[in-house]
Write an enzyme that holds these catalytic residues in place. Structure first.
Site, PDB file in Angstrom:
ATOM      1  N   ASP A 157      45.980  29.828 -21.026  1.00 58.04           N
ATOM      2  CA  ASP A 157      46.436  31.200 -20.820  1.00 58.04           C
ATOM      3  C   ASP A 157      46.457  31.442 -19.310  1.00 58.04           C
ATOM      4  O   ASP A 157      46.018  30.604 -18.517  1.00 58.04           O
ATOM      5  CB  ASP A 157      45.562  32.206 -21.571  1.00 58.04           C
ATOM      6  CG  ASP A 157      46.338  33.509 -21.839  1.00 58.04           C
ATOM      7  OD1 ASP A 157      47.360  33.748 -21.169  1.00 58.04           O
ATOM      8  OD2 ASP A 157      45.921  34.302 -22.707  1.00 58.04           O
TER       9      ASP A 157
HETATM   10  C1  NOJ Z   1      48.144  36.537 -20.875  1.00 59.31           C
HETATM   11  C2  NOJ Z   1      48.156  36.750 -22.363  1.00 59.31           C
HETATM   12  O1  NOJ Z   1      46.850  36.609 -22.883  1.00 59.31           O
HETATM   13  C3  NOJ Z   1      49.071  35.788 -23.100  1.00 59.31           C
HETATM   14  O2  NOJ Z   1      49.128  36.178 -24.432  1.00 59.31           O
HETATM   15  C4  NOJ Z   1      50.421  35.765 -22.468  1.00 59.31           C
HETATM   16  O3  NOJ Z   1      51.272  34.909 -23.184  1.00 59.31           O
HETATM   17  C5  NOJ Z   1      50.273  35.300 -21.030  1.00 59.31           C
HETATM   18  N1  NOJ Z   1      49.451  36.250 -20.316  1.00 59.31           N
HETATM   19  C6  NOJ Z   1      51.616  35.164 -20.333  1.00 59.31           C
HETATM   20  O4  NOJ Z   1      52.173  36.381 -20.128  1.00 59.31           O
END
Ligand code: NOJ
Length: 740
Positions: free
Chosen positions: A279
Site C-alpha cells: 500500500d
Molecule cells: C492507500 C489506500 O489504502 C489504498 O486502498 C489505495 O489503493 C492506495 N492508497 C492508492 O491510492
C-alpha cells in the site's frame, strides 16, 4: 518515431511474440535485464497531478522512467497523459512498458453507488456489470489496473473505509469479490476493456482495533480464516491479477512484511501467481511500526516477505541493489517479483502494443456515455434500502399537490459521488442532485418547496424556523440528511455515528409540524438514528449513489422502482454495541430476551438487538415464506448427492417486487464454537403480485466445512438447523443431520 515506423516495429514485436509462451518471453527478457532494470520494475510512483497519499516531490520521475527505473504509475489517467509517460518508457533500453493503476473503486467517469451501498443490492450480475463498465471507462482513459475490489470484511462502522467493501459477511463478501473481479477483468486481460483487479487489503484491515484507520489488528487464526480471508481466497480463485497488502500489523507483524500472509499462505498454500503491491508507502512505514530501523531493513523485510512492488516509498529503489550485492537478498527473490509483474504486462498485451489503452476515440466514446449512466441509475435504485414504511406512506403519488424538500443534502451535488470517486473538473454538472431528480419526476402541477434547514455539520439552528414554515406549506415532506462525501472513507474513522451537527434537531422540528415525513439518510457507513426509527414513518437508506443519485431516489420515492435492497451490515443502536454482527458465537450465557438481565451476556443499558439486522430491507409489497422442504434430513459427508432445499415465496402484497431469499445454517455442536447463524445461500428473485415461486437451493458437505482448532478445513458430523427468510431474522426453520 513516426507512425509508419511505429506500426512496423509493432508488427516486428508481434511476430517475435507469436509462438512464444509468456513464460518464455518473460524469461528471455529477464536474462537481458540489469539488476537496476529489475529493481525498476518493482518501483511504482504516483503522478504529479493529484495524489491518494502523502506526496514525495520528485522532479526526476520522467528521467527515471526513461532509464527503465519505474515499472508502474498510479494517479495518471487520460490518453494524452498516459501516452506521454509510456513514450518515456519506450525510450528505456529494453522498452518495458509501464502499467497505470488507479483507484477505480465505484466507477470512473460514471460513478456508481459506493461499494457498501451497491452490496446492499445483493445483485451479483449488477455488480459485475458496474465493475465492467468502470473498467471500460477507465481503460479508455489509459488505465489498465484498478486497486479494487476492496474485500475487507468489516464489522465496525467507526472505520471510515467500511464504505469501500461489501460489509460484514464472509459468504456474501466472497460472492461479491468474485463478481467484482470478473467485472473488472472482463473476458480476460488482453481485452482493451479489461483492467487488472486488485484484492485488497491483505489482510485483516477491516478489523483495525477500535475502528481507527491504520490501527493494529489482533485476531485468532480461527477468526482470520473463517471470516477475513475467505473473500481474498475467492478473489484469488477467480483469477484476480494482483493483491495489495494492508497497512495494519496483523498479530504483531505488519502485513507488508508478513511472511506468513504473503509467502506461506498466498504464494505458498494458495499458489497465487499474480503479484503483490504494497500500500502507499507501507514499506517505509515498517520503520514507524517498529519492525525495521531504517529504509534498507524495511526493503529487506518487505521483499523477503513477498511484497513485489513498492508503491511510493522508494525503499526498493534505494536499497535492493546493495541488499542483493551484499548477499542479503537472493537475486532469485527479485527475479520472482519481476517475473510476476512482467507476466501481467504480457497478459495485458502491453509488450505487443504499449499504447493499446491510448485510443482517443475510445476515450471520447466513454466520456459521457448515456448507457453507463442508465446503469448507474439502475444500480442506485437497487442499492436503496427501505428501512421503515409505516401505513404505506411510500410510494408517493406523482400527482401530489405539494411536496417540501428539506435538509442540507437536498441540493448537494458532489456529495452524491461519495468517497473514492475519480474526480473531474466537470463533476458538479454531471451529477443529478435529489432536487433535480424529484423535480424531473413530478407532475408540473405539483408545487415543490425547498428549505436547507441547516448545514451538514455545525451547530447553527437559525434556519430551522424557515424550514418549519416550508414544511407547513406541503402535503408531504422529504428530508435529506446524513454525512458529507468526505465523512467516510480513508482516514475518516469516527467515534460518534449519530447524524452530524444539528440534523436530528431539524428532523424533530419538522416532524413536530405533523406533516408526513419521509427521511432519506445519505452516508458511507451505518449511522445511528434511533429517534428517527422510533418516530419517522418512512426511512430510506440511500448511501451515496453516484452520478444518477437524484433520479434513482426519485424512482424509488414515487414507486417506479420497488425497493429490494438488504443491509449487508448490521446497524447498531449505539457505538457501545460495536462490533455487532449477526454470525456471532454463542456465549455460555446468552440473554433470552430484553428482560433477561441477570448473569447474561449483554449491556445493562441497551437492548440486546441492533437497530437493524443484517440482511434486512423492506419492499412496497410483502412476501410470505412457506413449505420449507429438504430432500433428505441426513446429508452424508461422503456422498456427492446434495441436500436440496425448496421454499415457496408468495408475493401477497400490492405491487410486483423483488425479494432476496436468504438461507442460513447453524451447526449446533462442533470441536470449536460455531456461529449462531451463517449465511450459506441467497437468491434474488422477482415475483409478480399474487404470484408464488418455489426457490431451490443446493447444499453439500463442502458448504458446511469450517476451520477446526488446528486450522484444518473440516466437516464434523452432527445436528444442523437450516433457516430461511427475508433477513437474518429468519421466518422458517427445519433440522437436518450431517452424517459420516
Ligand atoms: C492507500 C489506500 O489504502 C489504498 O486502498 C489505495 O489503493 C492506495 N492508497 C492508492 O491510492
Amino acid at each position: 518515431m513516426n507512425k509508419v515506423c511505429w506500426i512496423i516495429s509493432l508488427i516486428v514485436v508481434s511476430l517475435s511474440l507469436a509462438g512464444q509462451t509468456k513464460e518464455k518471453f518473460v524469461d528471455n527478457l529477464l536474462q537481458k535485464m540489469t539488476l537496476e532494470e529489475k529493481i525498476g520494475q518493482l518501483n511504482q510512483y504516483s503522478g504529479d497531478g493529484f495524489a491518494t497519499g502523502k506526496v514525495t516531490v520528485d522532479p526526476s520521475k520522467l528521467s527515471q522512467i526513461e532509464r527503465g527505473e519505474v515499472g508502474a504509475m498510479l494517479n495518471v489517467f487520460g490518453v494524452e497523459n498516459v501516452r506521454k509517460l509510456q513514450q518515456a518508457a519506450m525510450k528505456s533500453r529494453l522498452k518495458i512498458p509501464l502499467i497505470f493503476g488507479q483507484d477505480v473503486i465505484h466507477g470512473f467517469r460514471t460513478t456508481f453507488p459506493i461499494p457498501l451501498g451497491e452490496a446492499a443490492s445483493w445483485d451479483l450480475n449488477l455488480m459485475e456489470k458496474t465493475a465492467h463498465t468502470a473498467a471500460t471507462e477507465a481503460s479508455a482513459y489509459g488505465i489498465n489496473w484498478t486497486f479494487a475490489p476492496m474485500v475487507d470484511i468489516c464489522r465496525d462502522p467507526r472505520w471510515g473505509r467500511i464504505m469501500e467493501g461489501a460489509g460484514e459477511d464472509p459468504f456474501l463478501g466472497s460472492k461479491i469479490a468474485v463478481a467484482r473481479v470478473k467485472g473488472f477483468q472482463g473476458k480476460g486481460l488482453g481485452q482493451t476493456d479489461a483492467v487488472m483487479a486488485c484484492a485488497k487489503h491483505f489482510a485483516g484491515y477491516g478489523a483495525a482495533i477500535g475502528g481507527r484507520d491504520y490501527n493494529t489488528v489482533d485476531m485468532s487464526r480461527l477468526q482470520l480464516n473463517e471470516v477475513y480471508l475467505p473473500p481474498f481466497k475467492a478473489a484469488a480463485n477467480a483469477g484476480v491479477a494482483t493483491f495489495m497488502n494492508a497497512f495494519n500489523a496483523l498479530n504483531g507483524i505488519p502485513s507488508t512484511a508478513n511472511t506468513y500472509l504473503l509467502r506461506d499462505l498466498l504464494k505458498g498454500e494458495w499458489k497465487y501467481s499474480g503479484f503483490v503491491v504494497s500500500d502507499w508507502a507501507s514499506i517505509k512505514e515498517l520503520i514507524t511500526q517498529g519492525v525495521a530501523s531504517n529504509r534498507k531493513e524495511a526493503a529487506f523485510e518487505a521483499i523477503t516477505a513477498g511484497c513485489d512492488m513498492d508503491m511510493e516509498s522508494r525503499c526498493y529503489r534505494e536499497n535492493l541493489k546493495s541488499l542483493v550485492l551484499d548477499g542479503k537478498v537472493p537475486v532469485s527473490i527479485v527475479d520472482d517479483a519481476v517475473r510476476r509483474i512482467l507476466i501481467k504486462k504480457y497478459e495485458l498485451g502491453l509488450f505487443s502494443d504499449p499504447f493499446r489503452f491510448c485510443q482517443p476515440e475510445r476515450e471520447l466514446q466513454q466520456t459521457n456515455n448515456t448507457q453507463n449512466r442508465q446503469l448507474a441509475r439502475e444500480a442506485g435504485e437497487k442499492s436503496i434500502v427501505l428501512l421503515r414504511n409505516e401505513n404505506q406512506l411510500l410510494p408517493l403519488n406523482k400527482t401530489l399537490k405539494s411536496l417540501a424538500l428539506i435538509g442540507p443534502l437536498v441540493k448537494s451535488t458532489i456529495d452524491n459521488y461519495g468517497s473514492w470517486s475519480v474526480h473531474f473538473p466537470d463533476d458538479s454538472s454531471r451529477v443529478v442532485s435529489l432536487y433535480e431528480g424529484i423535480k424531473t419526476k413530478l407532475n408540473p402541477e405539483t408545487k415543490l418547496y425547498y428549505s436547507k434547514g441547516c448545514n451538514i455539520n455545525d451547530s447553527d439552528e437559525s434556519r430551522f424556523e424557515a424550514a418549519v414554515q416550508t414544511a407547513k406549506m406541503a402535503d408531504v415532506v422529504v428530508m435529506s440528511l446524513g454525512e458529507s462525501w468526505n465523512m467516510s472513507g480513508e482516514s475518516k474513522s469516527k467515534s460518534n455515528l449519530h447524524l452530524p451537527g444539528v440534523q436530528e434537531n431539524l428532523l424533530k422540528a419538522i416532524y413536530a409540524t405533523g406533516k408526513p415525513v419521509v427521511l432519506l439518510i445519505n452516508a458511507g457507513r451505518p449511522l445511528i438514528f434511533n429517534w428517527a426509527s422510533d418516530h419517522v414513518p418512512a426511512i430510506l437508506y440511500t448511501w451515496w449513489l453516484g452520478s444518477e443519485a437524484g433520479n434513482a431516489i426519485a424512482d424509488v420515492l414515487f414507486g417506479d422502482y420497488n425497493p429490494s435492497a438488504k443491509l449487508p451490515v448490521t446497524f447498531p443502536r449505539a457505538e457501545g454495541q460495536i462490533p455487532m454482527y449477526y454470525d456471532h458465537f454463542n456465549t455460555g450465557r446468552p440473554p433470552k430476551d430484553d428482560n433477561d438481565m441477570i448473569y447474561t451476556s449483554r449491556y445493562i443499558d441497551l437492548p440486546i438487538t441492533p437497530a437493524y439486522v443484517f440482511g434486512y430491507g423492506l419492499s412496497y409489497t410483502h412476501f410470505s415464506f412457506s413449505n420449507l422442504k429438504l430432500s433428505t434430513s441426513r446429508l452424508s459427508i461422503k456422498s456427492s448427492e446434495p441436500l436440496v432445499v425448496d421454499v415457496d415465496v408468495t408475493n401477497d402484497g400490492g405491487y410486483d417486487g423483488e425479494e432476496v431469499v436468504q438461507l442460513y445454517v447453524r451447526d449446533w455442536v462442533g470441536s470449536v464454537v460455531r456461529p449462531v447463524k451463517e449465511l450459506k445461500g441467497f437468491e434474488k428473485i422477482s415475483i409478480k403480485k399474487g404470484e408464488t415461486k418455489t426457490i431451490h437451493f443446493k447444499l453439500n458437505a463442502n458448504n458446511l466445512k469450517f476451520f477446526n482448532a488446528k486450522i484444518k478445513w473440516v466437516n464434523e458430523p452432527g445436528k444442523y438447523t437450516l433457516f430461511m427468510g427475508d433477513s437474518s431474522n429468519t421466518v422458517l426453520e427445519t433440522n437436518f443431520e450431517l452424517t459420516e
